[in-house]
Scaffold this motif. Sequence first.
Motif: not given
Length: 315
Positions: A208-219, A232-239
């Motif tokens: 979940k932490r890595r998913t947030r890092d990925f989203l926050n670094g997007l353009n 969506n309430g519950t954050l989906a998996s990274l994939e």
Amino acid sequence: MGDNNGASTAVTTTELAALLQAMDERYRLLFDAISKQAGNSRPELEIKEEIHPLQVPHVKLEGSESYASWAEHAETILVLRKREGYVLGTVKKPLEEDSKEGQRWRATNALVRAWLLSSVSPQIAKQVERIKEASEIWRLLKGTYSGVGNEMLACKIQKELQRLSQEEKTVVEYVSELKRLWSDLYYYDPVELECGKCVEKFNKWIEKRRTRDFLNGLNSMFENRRVSLYGNGTLASLEQVVSAILSEETRLKLEDTGPTTHGVAQIRSALLATGGGNLQRLELNLDDKKCFECGEPGHMKMACPQLTGGGRGRG
């Protein structure tokens, strides 16, 4: 006559048994010779397999920063060729060096040793080139350059992760760089958990932490998609999140390549960005433009009367 037939039959049976015995002896020698030849040829095949060259890793060992990637490539190649035992020390050196097993071990050890020396930088090769056993070379390289528990390397990777954002990279390039840094950080700063439930909870938390890092670094072009994924309430998996962003990237590229859609988007953005006098200035600029459809000034093709069926319009 009956006795003569019986004597004749008895002689024929005896002769047949003798003939079969003679054939059995003759073919037994032939079979023994074939078996002996097959037994002699098998070690030759094994020796040829032992001296088969190994593929050089794509990554060379040049220091602590490249050790993790080098070791992964090197071990994969050795396992593929069934030679990992010569670096892990599980294949022991035979006591009788002159025996066939001893000769085979010496030849394979020399092959793996030469391969190890060719897969590292010349400066590192000089440090271990006098060591004769491949397992000892592997042990020293691991102890010197593995960097496990190296706080400076872990700190360096952590800073790179904090600074990393998509910028000019594609989504694939961006997520690949993130995964490389995540893997390196986990290698240099591993987390050891014995409880199975604790490991499962930690893996969910770190994903979940890595998913947030990925989203926050997007353009910023992915802002709408990012907000919807967070909402969506519950954050989906990274994939799943990466797949959604890749789909959005493809949609935006297709939208940009459409000539009519691209023109409408530009005009709409310009109208929304203008107000009052700016809108009037935009209209004056349109008066100087000519329609690509009819050639008349004052409107664009999207508002051409010949296409819309109306009167003379303004773009």
